[in-house]
Design a protein around this motif. Sequence first.
Motif, short mmCIF file in Angstrom:
data_model
loop_
_atom_site.label_atom_id
_atom_site.label_comp_id
_atom_site.label_asym_id
_atom_site.label_seq_id
_atom_site.Cartn_x
_atom_site.Cartn_y
_atom_site.Cartn_z
N UNK A 161 0.82 -1.21 0.00
CA UNK A 161 0.00 0.00 0.00
C UNK A 161 0.86 1.26 0.00
N UNK A 162 2.03 1.18 0.64
CA UNK A 162 2.84 2.38 0.85
C UNK A 162 4.00 2.53 -0.12
N UNK A 163 4.64 1.41 -0.50
CA UNK A 163 5.88 1.53 -1.29
C UNK A 163 5.90 0.69 -2.56
N UNK A 164 4.84 -0.05 -2.84
CA UNK A 164 4.80 -0.82 -4.07
C UNK A 164 5.17 -2.28 -3.86
N UNK A 165 4.92 -3.13 -4.86
CA UNK A 165 5.05 -4.58 -4.68
C UNK A 165 6.47 -5.11 -4.49
N UNK A 166 7.43 -4.63 -5.28
CA UNK A 166 8.79 -5.19 -5.17
C UNK A 166 9.44 -4.87 -3.82
N UNK A 167 9.43 -3.60 -3.38
CA UNK A 167 9.94 -3.32 -2.04
C UNK A 167 9.15 -4.06 -0.95
N UNK A 168 7.86 -4.28 -1.20
CA UNK A 168 7.03 -4.99 -0.22
C UNK A 168 7.49 -6.43 -0.06
N UNK A 169 7.78 -7.08 -1.18
CA UNK A 169 8.26 -8.47 -1.14
C UNK A 169 9.59 -8.54 -0.40
N UNK A 170 10.50 -7.63 -0.72
CA UNK A 170 11.82 -7.63 -0.09
C UNK A 170 11.73 -7.33 1.40
N UNK A 171 10.94 -6.32 1.75
CA UNK A 171 10.81 -5.94 3.15
C UNK A 171 10.18 -7.02 4.00
N UNK A 172 9.08 -7.60 3.50
CA UNK A 172 8.40 -8.66 4.24
C UNK A 172 9.30 -9.89 4.38
N UNK A 173 10.08 -10.18 3.34
CA UNK A 173 10.95 -11.35 3.38
C UNK A 173 12.10 -11.16 4.37
N UNK A 174 12.62 -9.94 4.47
CA UNK A 174 13.67 -9.67 5.45
C UNK A 174 13.14 -9.84 6.87
N UNK A 175 11.94 -9.37 7.11
CA UNK A 175 11.34 -9.54 8.44
C UNK A 175 11.03 -11.01 8.70
N UNK A 176 10.60 -11.71 7.67
CA UNK A 176 10.35 -13.16 7.76
C UNK A 176 11.65 -13.89 8.12
N UNK A 177 12.74 -13.53 7.47
CA UNK A 177 14.02 -14.15 7.77
C UNK A 177 14.49 -13.82 9.17
N UNK A 178 14.30 -12.57 9.58
CA UNK A 178 14.76 -12.16 10.91
C UNK A 178 14.02 -12.91 12.01
#
Length: 237
Positions: A161-178
């Motif tokens: 909603x805020x930054x678009x799909x590609x950054x969303x995938x990367x950001x969510x995946x980093x939090x998922x990994x953490x």
Amino acid sequence: MANTAARGADWALPVLELFGLTVLAFLVSLVAGVAFIVPMFVLGYDLAGTAVLLGATAAGQVAFLVVGYAYVRVRDVSVPVRRPSGRDLVVILAGVVLALVIATGLSVLLSVLGLVPDSVVGDVAATDPTFLLGLAALSVVLVAPAEELLFRGAIQGRLRQRVGPIPAVLGASLLFGSMHLANYSGALASVVAGALLITAVGCVFGAVYEYTDNLVVPVVAHAVYNVVLMVVAYLTV
């Protein structure tokens, strides 16, 4: 300058918010696990036993489910859920294969670099291999739905909603990994490397979610991926 500051806020605010959500989910999960274990201790159950460990894991995953659902409702994040189409099934299969290839390739690379972390799951399975089969079953009924709702549905959906799909995938995946840092032990570099491997796999789940716009797709892909890993590990223990 004003536009630059505004763009920075577009990134910073949701990232901080969702980092806080991840920490909250971890803490609630921890409390839920402890709340399950304490009565088991009082009743005299073996806290290192497979049944207790699986129960504590299930309690933590229920916490993920509750936190993810609550956030989706509060923030009004759209999380499409529908019966998979034939196209969705093809995407699920492709996602599972790609995730396994990435995980295998990165595991080999970490081995070459001497960065393979010790696995908490592996330590338990060395004592009782049936723990792996229990985790496989739990992955299907609870782990995959809970983690995908939280990380893909809630976190990736909000970031989109805020930054678009590609950054969303990367950001969510980093939090998922953490969130999976606690799955490993050993040297810090190895633990981080293990979490980054999970991040890479998370990117696959995030990508198939964006491609199909159906949360069921990453849920099923995640479940099948976990089952394959657990069954293979069980057969090789």
